[in-house]
Design an enzyme around this catalytic site. Structure first.
Site, PDB file in Angstrom:
ATOM      1  N   GLU A  38       7.248  -0.287  19.531  1.00 52.46           N
ATOM      2  CA  GLU A  38       6.529  -1.433  20.076  1.00 52.46           C
ATOM      3  C   GLU A  38       7.402  -2.251  21.040  1.00 52.46           C
ATOM      4  O   GLU A  38       8.520  -2.631  20.683  1.00 52.46           O
ATOM      5  CB  GLU A  38       6.023  -2.326  18.925  1.00 52.46           C
ATOM      6  CG  GLU A  38       5.281  -3.571  19.379  1.00 52.46           C
ATOM      7  CD  GLU A  38       4.064  -3.267  20.243  1.00 52.46           C
ATOM      8  OE1 GLU A  38       3.316  -2.323  19.927  1.00 52.46           O
ATOM      9  OE2 GLU A  38       3.875  -3.962  21.260  1.00 52.46           O
ATOM     10  N   THR A  82      -0.896  -1.921  23.945  1.00 52.63           N
ATOM     11  CA  THR A  82      -0.676  -0.810  23.003  1.00 52.63           C
ATOM     12  C   THR A  82      -1.794   0.224  23.073  1.00 52.63           C
ATOM     13  O   THR A  82      -1.538   1.431  23.105  1.00 52.63           O
ATOM     14  CB  THR A  82      -0.581  -1.334  21.553  1.00 52.63           C
ATOM     15  OG1 THR A  82       0.650  -2.030  21.390  1.00 52.63           O
ATOM     16  CG2 THR A  82      -0.621  -0.197  20.542  1.00 52.63           C
ATOM     17  N   HIS A 199       7.536  -7.020  18.200  1.00 52.32           N
ATOM     18  CA  HIS A 199       6.406  -7.522  18.997  1.00 52.32           C
ATOM     19  C   HIS A 199       6.621  -9.008  19.248  1.00 52.32           C
ATOM     20  O   HIS A 199       7.090  -9.715  18.349  1.00 52.32           O
ATOM     21  CB  HIS A 199       5.098  -7.287  18.225  1.00 52.32           C
ATOM     22  CG  HIS A 199       3.858  -7.542  19.026  1.00 52.32           C
ATOM     23  ND1 HIS A 199       3.482  -8.795  19.426  1.00 52.32           N
ATOM     24  CD2 HIS A 199       2.913  -6.689  19.505  1.00 52.32           C
ATOM     25  CE1 HIS A 199       2.347  -8.713  20.113  1.00 52.32           C
ATOM     26  NE2 HIS A 199       1.989  -7.439  20.179  1.00 52.32           N
ATOM     27  N   ASP A 260       6.073   1.466  24.430  1.00 51.57           N
ATOM     28  CA  ASP A 260       4.708   1.406  24.988  1.00 51.57           C
ATOM     29  C   ASP A 260       4.584   0.537  26.232  1.00 51.57           C
ATOM     30  O   ASP A 260       3.794   0.819  27.114  1.00 51.57           O
ATOM     31  CB  ASP A 260       3.674   0.997  23.926  1.00 51.57           C
ATOM     32  CG  ASP A 260       3.868  -0.395  23.341  1.00 51.57           C
ATOM     33  OD1 ASP A 260       4.996  -0.935  23.399  1.00 51.57           O
ATOM     34  OD2 ASP A 260       2.889  -0.955  22.813  1.00 51.57           O
ATOM     35  N   HIS A 261       5.381  -0.551  26.301  1.00 49.40           N
ATOM     36  CA  HIS A 261       5.300  -1.470  27.456  1.00 49.40           C
ATOM     37  C   HIS A 261       6.416  -2.490  27.319  1.00 49.40           C
ATOM     38  O   HIS A 261       7.138  -2.492  26.313  1.00 49.40           O
ATOM     39  CB  HIS A 261       3.936  -2.164  27.544  1.00 49.40           C
ATOM     40  CG  HIS A 261       3.494  -2.810  26.258  1.00 49.40           C
ATOM     41  ND1 HIS A 261       4.085  -3.951  25.762  1.00 49.40           N
ATOM     42  CD2 HIS A 261       2.567  -2.453  25.342  1.00 49.40           C
ATOM     43  CE1 HIS A 261       3.519  -4.271  24.630  1.00 49.40           C
ATOM     44  NE2 HIS A 261       2.599  -3.369  24.331  1.00 49.40           N
TER      45      HIS A 261
HETATM   46  C1  GP9 Z   1      -1.338  -4.317  16.962  1.00 48.96           C
HETATM   47  C2  GP9 Z   1      -0.198  -3.748  17.721  1.00 48.96           C
HETATM   48  C3  GP9 Z   1       0.153  -4.569  18.942  1.00 48.96           C
HETATM   49  O1  GP9 Z   1      -1.826  -3.583  15.888  1.00 48.96           O
HETATM   50  O2  GP9 Z   1      -0.357  -2.389  17.970  1.00 48.96           O
HETATM   51  O3  GP9 Z   1      -0.634  -4.353  20.052  1.00 48.96           O
HETATM   52  P1  GP9 Z   1      -0.276  -5.019  21.484  1.00 48.96           P
HETATM   53  O4  GP9 Z   1      -0.391  -6.517  21.316  1.00 48.96           O
HETATM   54  O5  GP9 Z   1       1.112  -4.619  21.868  1.00 48.96           O
HETATM   55  O6  GP9 Z   1      -1.301  -4.467  22.413  1.00 48.96           O
HETATM   56 MN    MN Z   2       2.247  -2.897  22.266  1.00 46.68          MN
END
Ligand code: GP9
Ligand code: MN
Length: 434
Positions: A38, A82, A199, A260-261
């Site tokens: 993440e 995500t 996150h 992912d980003h």
């Molecule tokens: C939530 C997690 C975060 O379940 O996968 O998603 P994001 O905020 O990065 O799109």
């Molecule tokens: Mn994400």
């Protein structure tokens, strides 16, 4: 059969990048574990803070000769964050220009996604593990349409109290508590882990922090916290690898790790610059674009031809790369990415907002940058003008093809050889049914 589908198919056929004989089938029959890191950016790899590596274990994987690591891999997500990354990784098509494809189209979309392809071509079982609620990003609906057999979401775990952050079960606990389910999967399996502790706002209870790790003092709370949760994520991956080795799974599994980003927002660039050895007053839009690199590491014991690869690519390219490593030809599918290991692939990386980057140039909000000098190309030659126009047209076409495919749900009408459409009714994710 609509003519739109014909246009899409012609695009895919004319952009197909074939397998590289050195790599094709090297992972044939192996389990696949995809670990979604993440918000994890490439700049954290090999990064030292106060003389200490932030992510020593990921660094060791990155540099292992048993890994294919990509130094110029970019995230290509839009507003679906995500969920866009997941969609790209598993379908090799883009997310939507606005909003999340999972949320907007996921209920009724026809997917020809990796879980179903691997199941039908090579007998793989499949599962996703994640510590947040099943319904977040509409995952329960989407995963059924993608053909995931098991969706082990937050509902399966004890997520109470300090076991969770605001985003769900902490990563170390996710890996640990997933084991009883992982061990029930019939091999070979395709399993995806979505981590979540790293996150924004990157908050972590004191007792989960490594007392031996001292984070930065950058002037940005986000950056300082980011390195703390990076470090925690790194430890969680190391613990999971310890388990894989102890259980023996390690020897017959290919592990794919990717960020992912971005995690650090543009608003923090002035505080980030000195940590990256840059003068904040000289920070450019290209520096920001360069930060959109995220790691991609494909790790497998005994891999031949491993090392850090400099080819330019992005999330759209991962599915054909994995499938080819498994010895599964992707020629018959509608996938917009190109195998990162292919020798005849394009070096044009297309962002969801129509920006693009190549090893030489980048287009950022319509301005062309020279990547080697980090300056704007202010008076392009006629040759250059032609090249930039062509690259932009190629980028626009790739996005338009993806949007036509996804927004009109064209895969409904597409029947690849031996592919049976996924029936969501075959899957029941409720806990009582396991
Ligand atoms: C939530 C997690 C975060 O379940 O996968 O998603 P994001 O905020 O990065 O799109
Ligand atoms: Mn994400």
């Amino acid at each position: 059969k609509p003519t739109e589908l014909k246009t899409v198919k012609e695009y895919v056929d004319s952009h197909y990048a074939d397998m590289n004989a050195t790599y094709a089938g090297q992972a044939k029959g192996k389990n696949v574990i995809v670990i979604h890191l993440e918000s994890f950016q490439q700049f954290s790899i090999d990064r030292k803070v106060n003389g200490q590596e932030v992510t020593p274990f990921l660094n060791s994987l990155y540099h292992s000769s048993d890994s294919l690591s990509f130094a110029n891999f970019f995230h290509e997500v839009g507003q679906g964050k995500t969920s866009d990354a997941e969609n790209m990784l598993e379908t090799s098509t883009f997310g939507l220009p606005q909003g999340s494809l999972f949320a907007k189209l996921g209920n009724d979309q026809t997917f020809q996604a990796m879980p179903a392809i691997l199941n039908q071509r090579a007998g793989y079982s499949s599962a996703v593990f994640h510590g947040n609620n099943g319904s977040f990003w509409n995952r329960t609906r989407v995963y059924k349409n993608m053909g995931y057999q098991n969706w082990i979401s937050g509902e399966y775990f004890n997520t109470t109290g300090k076991r969770s952050t605001a985003w769900g079960l902490k990563d170390k606990l996710l890996f640990k508590d997933s084991v009883p389910y992982l061990e029930q999967l019939q091999q070979p399996f395709y399993a995806k882990y979505l981590t979540v502790t790293n996150h924004t706002p990157f908050e972590l209870d004191k007792e989960d922090q490594d007392p031996n790790f001292q984070t930065s003092n950058s002037g940005s709370k986000y950056i300082d916290n980011y390195f703390i949760t990076n470090h925690y994520l790194d430890q969680s991956i190391r613990e999971f690898f310890d388990y894989l080795k102890k259980s023996g799974l390690y020897n017959n599994t290919m592990v794919v790790l990717y960020g992912d980003h971005y995690g650090i927002n543009n608003t923090e660039n002035q505080e980030l610059a000195p940590l990256l050895g840059k003068d904040p007053s000289q920070w450019t839009d290209l520096d920001t674009e360069n930060l959109q690199r995220t790691p991609l590491i494909i790790h497998m014991p005994g891999l031949k031809g491993g090392g850090v690869k400099t080819t330019y690519g992005g999330e759209i390219d991962v599915a054909p790369t994995i499938e080819h490593l498994l010895g599964i030809s992707t020629k018959r599918y509608i996938q917009l990415g190109q195998d990162l290991l292919s020798t005849n692939r394009s070096q044009l990386v297309v962002m969801r907002n129509k920006d693009w980057i190549t090893p030489e140039y980048a287009s950022i909000s319509g301005t062309i940058w020279d990547c080697r000098t980090n300056t704007i190309v202010s008076s392009p030659t006629v040759e250059q003008q032609k090249l930039f126009k062509k690259l932009q047209a190629d980028a626009n076409e790739k996005l338009a093809v993806s949007d036509s495919l996804n927004q009109k749900n064209l895969l409904r009408f597409y029947h690849p050889l031996d592919f049976k459409n996924v029936d969501a009714a075959n899957f029941d994710y409720s806990k009582s049914s396991t």
